[in-house]
Design a protein around this motif. Structure first.
Motif, PDB file in Angstrom:
ATOM      1  N   ALA A   1     -13.992  -5.065  60.531  1.00 32.30           N
ATOM      2  CA  ALA A   1     -12.996  -5.866  59.811  1.00 32.30           C
ATOM      3  C   ALA A   1     -11.622  -5.458  60.332  1.00 32.30           C
ATOM      4  CB  ALA A   1     -13.097  -5.602  58.312  1.00 32.30           C
ATOM      5  N   PHE A   2     -10.856  -6.445  60.774  1.00 31.63           N
ATOM      6  CA  PHE A   2      -9.539  -6.191  61.336  1.00 31.63           C
ATOM      7  C   PHE A   2      -8.494  -6.818  60.415  1.00 31.63           C
ATOM      8  CE2 PHE A   2     -12.613  -6.054  64.730  1.00 31.63           C
ATOM      9  CZ  PHE A   2     -12.239  -4.924  65.446  1.00 31.63           C
ATOM     10  N   PHE A   3      -7.684  -5.962  59.807  1.00 21.97           N
ATOM     11  CA  PHE A   3      -6.641  -6.414  58.890  1.00 21.97           C
ATOM     12  C   PHE A   3      -5.349  -6.581  59.679  1.00 21.97           C
ATOM     13  CE2 PHE A   3      -9.822  -4.279  56.363  1.00 21.97           C
ATOM     14  CZ  PHE A   3      -9.957  -5.118  55.264  1.00 21.97           C
ATOM     15  N   LEU A   4      -4.746  -7.759  59.579  1.00 21.75           N
ATOM     16  CA  LEU A   4      -3.586  -8.107  60.397  1.00 21.75           C
ATOM     17  C   LEU A   4      -2.320  -8.172  59.551  1.00 21.75           C
ATOM     18  CD1 LEU A   4      -5.223 -11.059  62.399  1.00 21.75           C
ATOM     19  CD2 LEU A   4      -5.430  -8.603  62.824  1.00 21.75           C
ATOM     20  N   GLU A   5      -1.238  -7.556  60.051  1.00 24.52           N
ATOM     21  CA  GLU A   5       0.064  -7.656  59.401  1.00 24.52           C
ATOM     22  C   GLU A   5       1.117  -7.923  60.459  1.00 24.52           C
ATOM     23  OE1 GLU A   5       1.044  -3.982  57.508  1.00 24.52           O
ATOM     24  OE2 GLU A   5       1.250  -2.862  59.395  1.00 24.52           O
TER      25      GLU A   5
ATOM     26  N   TYR B   1      -2.268  -8.917  53.692  1.00 25.00           N
ATOM     27  CA  TYR B   1      -1.764  -9.315  52.372  1.00 25.00           C
ATOM     28  C   TYR B   1      -2.099 -10.782  52.129  1.00 25.00           C
ATOM     29  CZ  TYR B   1       0.852  -5.026  53.125  1.00 25.00           C
ATOM     30  OH  TYR B   1       1.190  -3.720  53.398  1.00 25.00           O
ATOM     31  N   ASP B   2      -2.658 -11.069  50.975  1.00 25.86           N
ATOM     32  CA  ASP B   2      -3.127 -12.416  50.681  1.00 25.86           C
ATOM     33  C   ASP B   2      -1.988 -13.433  50.669  1.00 25.86           C
ATOM     34  OD1 ASP B   2      -5.566 -13.808  50.239  1.00 25.86           O
ATOM     35  OD2 ASP B   2      -4.893 -14.237  48.198  1.00 25.86           O
ATOM     36  N   ASN B   3      -0.759 -12.978  50.343  1.00 24.26           N
ATOM     37  CA  ASN B   3       0.383 -13.889  50.282  1.00 24.26           C
ATOM     38  C   ASN B   3       1.173 -13.901  51.587  1.00 24.26           C
ATOM     39  OD1 ASN B   3       1.438 -11.338  50.122  1.00 24.26           O
ATOM     40  ND2 ASN B   3       2.906 -11.801  48.485  1.00 24.26           N
ATOM     41  N   ALA B   4       0.612 -13.321  52.643  1.00 25.47           N
ATOM     42  CA  ALA B   4       1.321 -13.259  53.927  1.00 25.47           C
ATOM     43  C   ALA B   4       0.373 -13.601  55.071  1.00 25.47           C
ATOM     44  CB  ALA B   4       1.930 -11.874  54.128  1.00 25.47           C
ATOM     45  N   PRO B   5       0.070 -14.902  55.275  1.00 28.29           N
ATOM     46  CA  PRO B   5      -0.797 -15.291  56.394  1.00 28.29           C
ATOM     47  C   PRO B   5      -0.176 -14.894  57.725  1.00 28.29           C
ATOM     48  CG  PRO B   5       0.293 -17.209  55.441  1.00 28.29           C
ATOM     49  CD  PRO B   5       0.564 -16.065  54.523  1.00 28.29           C
TER      50      PRO B   5
ATOM     51  N   PHE C   1     -18.621 -14.423  63.218  1.00 24.52           N
ATOM     52  CA  PHE C   1     -17.157 -14.394  63.239  1.00 24.52           C
ATOM     53  C   PHE C   1     -16.633 -15.027  61.964  1.00 24.52           C
ATOM     54  CE2 PHE C   1     -13.019 -16.287  64.024  1.00 24.52           C
ATOM     55  CZ  PHE C   1     -12.313 -15.199  64.510  1.00 24.52           C
ATOM     56  N   MET C   2     -15.721 -14.321  61.310  1.00 24.95           N
ATOM     57  CA  MET C   2     -15.117 -14.820  60.082  1.00 24.95           C
ATOM     58  C   MET C   2     -13.616 -14.584  60.124  1.00 24.95           C
ATOM     59  SD  MET C   2     -18.122 -12.986  58.004  1.00 24.95           S
ATOM     60  CE  MET C   2     -18.390 -12.051  59.496  1.00 24.95           C
ATOM     61  N   ALA C   3     -12.839 -15.528  59.628  1.00 28.84           N
ATOM     62  CA  ALA C   3     -11.385 -15.385  59.579  1.00 28.84           C
ATOM     63  C   ALA C   3     -10.884 -15.870  58.225  1.00 28.84           C
ATOM     64  CB  ALA C   3     -10.726 -16.177  60.699  1.00 28.84           C
ATOM     65  N   ARG C   4      -9.886 -15.163  57.688  1.00 25.52           N
ATOM     66  CA  ARG C   4      -9.285 -15.548  56.421  1.00 25.52           C
ATOM     67  C   ARG C   4      -7.770 -15.365  56.499  1.00 25.52           C
ATOM     68  NH1 ARG C   4      -9.492 -16.572  51.104  1.00 25.52           N
ATOM     69  NH2 ARG C   4      -8.025 -15.460  49.762  1.00 25.52           N
ATOM     70  N   ASN C   5      -7.065 -16.412  56.082  1.00 22.18           N
ATOM     71  CA  ASN C   5      -5.611 -16.368  55.983  1.00 22.18           C
ATOM     72  C   ASN C   5      -4.959 -16.175  57.354  1.00 22.18           C
ATOM     73  OD1 ASN C   5      -3.664 -16.850  54.063  1.00 22.18           O
ATOM     74  ND2 ASN C   5      -3.362 -14.700  53.529  1.00 22.18           N
ATOM     75  N   VAL C   6      -5.520 -16.843  58.360  1.00 21.85           N
ATOM     76  CA  VAL C   6      -5.000 -16.756  59.721  1.00 21.85           C
ATOM     77  C   VAL C   6      -4.643 -18.155  60.212  1.00 21.85           C
ATOM     78  CG1 VAL C   6      -5.497 -16.075  62.102  1.00 21.85           C
ATOM     79  CG2 VAL C   6      -6.415 -14.729  60.201  1.00 21.85           C
ATOM     80  N   LYS C   7      -3.479 -18.277  60.848  1.00 20.59           N
ATOM     81  CA  LYS C   7      -3.067 -19.537  61.464  1.00 20.59           C
ATOM     82  C   LYS C   7      -3.332 -19.447  62.963  1.00 20.59           C
ATOM     83  CE  LYS C   7       0.952 -22.393  62.616  1.00 20.59           C
ATOM     84  NZ  LYS C   7       2.433 -22.532  62.489  1.00 20.59           N
ATOM     85  N   PHE C   8      -4.275 -20.276  63.448  1.00 21.43           N
ATOM     86  CA  PHE C   8      -4.595 -20.322  64.870  1.00 21.43           C
ATOM     87  C   PHE C   8      -3.785 -21.435  65.524  1.00 21.43           C
ATOM     88  CE2 PHE C   8      -8.344 -18.495  62.869  1.00 21.43           C
ATOM     89  CZ  PHE C   8      -8.652 -17.432  63.701  1.00 21.43           C
ATOM     90  N   ASP C   9      -2.825 -21.068  66.357  1.00 20.36           N
ATOM     91  CA  ASP C   9      -2.027 -22.044  67.097  1.00 20.36           C
ATOM     92  C   ASP C   9      -2.437 -21.956  68.558  1.00 20.36           C
ATOM     93  OD1 ASP C   9      -0.067 -23.456  68.523  1.00 20.36           O
ATOM     94  OD2 ASP C   9       1.469 -23.021  67.025  1.00 20.36           O
ATOM     95  N   ILE C  10      -3.154 -22.963  69.050  1.00 19.07           N
ATOM     96  CA  ILE C  10      -3.662 -22.903  70.416  1.00 19.07           C
ATOM     97  C   ILE C  10      -2.834 -23.770  71.369  1.00 19.07           C
ATOM     98  CG2 ILE C  10      -5.986 -22.307  69.652  1.00 19.07           C
ATOM     99  CD1 ILE C  10      -6.860 -25.124  70.176  1.00 19.07           C
ATOM    100  N   SER C  11      -1.565 -23.979  71.016  1.00 24.02           N
ATOM    101  CA  SER C  11      -0.692 -24.777  71.878  1.00 24.02           C
ATOM    102  C   SER C  11      -0.440 -24.109  73.218  1.00 24.02           C
ATOM    103  CB  SER C  11       0.639 -25.039  71.171  1.00 24.02           C
ATOM    104  OG  SER C  11       1.277 -23.823  70.816  1.00 24.02           O
TER     105      SER C  11
ATOM    106  N   PHE D   1     -14.387 -19.915  58.347  1.00 26.93           N
ATOM    107  CA  PHE D   1     -12.931 -19.916  58.229  1.00 26.93           C
ATOM    108  C   PHE D   1     -12.568 -20.216  56.778  1.00 26.93           C
ATOM    109  CE2 PHE D   1     -14.031 -21.167  62.520  1.00 26.93           C
ATOM    110  CZ  PHE D   1     -13.246 -20.337  63.292  1.00 26.93           C
ATOM    111  N   ASP D   2     -11.775 -19.345  56.188  1.00 27.88           N
ATOM    112  CA  ASP D   2     -11.366 -19.490  54.794  1.00 27.88           C
ATOM    113  C   ASP D   2      -9.850 -19.367  54.706  1.00 27.88           C
ATOM    114  OD1 ASP D   2     -11.135 -19.585  52.056  1.00 27.88           O
ATOM    115  OD2 ASP D   2     -11.991 -17.603  51.695  1.00 27.88           O
ATOM    116  N   ASN D   3      -9.218 -20.382  54.122  1.00 21.52           N
ATOM    117  CA  ASN D   3      -7.771 -20.374  53.934  1.00 21.52           C
ATOM    118  C   ASN D   3      -7.038 -20.171  55.262  1.00 21.52           C
ATOM    119  OD1 ASN D   3      -5.574 -20.637  52.140  1.00 21.52           O
ATOM    120  ND2 ASN D   3      -5.250 -18.434  52.116  1.00 21.52           N
ATOM    121  N   CYS D   4      -7.499 -20.862  56.279  1.00 13.83           N
ATOM    122  CA  CYS D   4      -6.895 -20.777  57.603  1.00 13.83           C
ATOM    123  C   CYS D   4      -6.175 -22.079  57.946  1.00 13.83           C
ATOM    124  CB  CYS D   4      -7.964 -20.485  58.664  1.00 13.83           C
ATOM    125  SG  CYS D   4      -8.657 -18.822  58.582  1.00 13.83           S
TER     126      CYS D   4
END
Length: 203
Positions: free
Chosen positions: A30-34, A64-68, A84-94, A115-118
């Motif tokens: 599990a990788f927690f991102l800030e 943090y749940d309030n900080a995607p 593979f699972m992701a939560r609260n992550v914005k994937f921008d593949i531009s 993907f949950d809340n992504c």
């Protein structure tokens, strides 16, 4: 949790953009991102999720749940073996140099892709072709099999393409329906900012 063999690692993009290649390539856990404002997570090289011989479970989750957090890869993820699972992550593949974000590369079916809340931002690629979020070429000589479970919940899919966006490309998917246990799309928003465009969930 002790005894589960599933570790937790903090990855930080607070001082500078964080390249996730070394942290994620062939790894499990599990990788927690800030991140701080104006910073982001990137992937400068393609990243193997699992390996042909070893299953790996990877969870990307905002600390943090309030900080995607923002993930801007420039290369794709190889779906080799695992979950593979992701939560609260914005994937921008531009800025991705490949046409696909997640790409199948094994004759064994990948496990769960959740993907949950992504949020997924998918732009135009090479002027006329759209990028794809998940690509499984089931007609190739590799005979790539699809996932066991696909869940996209509480998420937003955004496109600017002036044609039909291919969210998931899995040709000949009907060949492997026995192996697919679940496909769930729940409480999502799909929208194309281009009035001439549309979004296709499966192609």
């Amino acid at each position: 949790k002790e005894g589960t063999g599933f570790s937790g690692t903090l990855l930080s993009a607070k001082d500078a953009d964080f390249d996730t290649f070394d942290a994620l390539y062939g790894k499990a856990g599990a990788f927690f991102l800030e991140q701080s404002a104006g910073k982001k997570f990137i992937a400068s090289k393609f990243i193997n999720l699992g390996s042909p011989t070893a299953s790996k479970d990877v969870l990307l989750i905002a600390r943090y749940d309030n900080a995607p957090v923002d993930f801007h890869p420039t290369r794709y993820f190889c779906l080799l073996n695992g979950n593979f699972m992701a939560r609260n992550v914005k994937f921008d593949i531009s800025g991705i140099s490949d046409q696909n974000m997640f790409q199948g590369y094994t004759s064994a079916a990948f496990g769960n892709i959740h993907f949950d809340n992504c949020k997924v931002v998918i732009p135009v690629h090479s002027g006329t072709n759209s990028k794809r979020f998940i690509y499984l070429n089931t007609t190739s000589n590799q005979d790539i099999k699809p996932f066991t479970s696909l869940r996209v919940v509480n998420s937003k899919i955004q496109s600017t393409f002036n044609g039909k966006l291919q969210l998931i490309y899995a040709s000949n998917l009907f060949k492997y329906l026995d192996g697919i246990k679940e496909i769930t799309f729940q409480n999502n928003v799909f929208y194309n900012e281009n009035s001439a465009g549309s979004i296709s969930l499966f192609t």
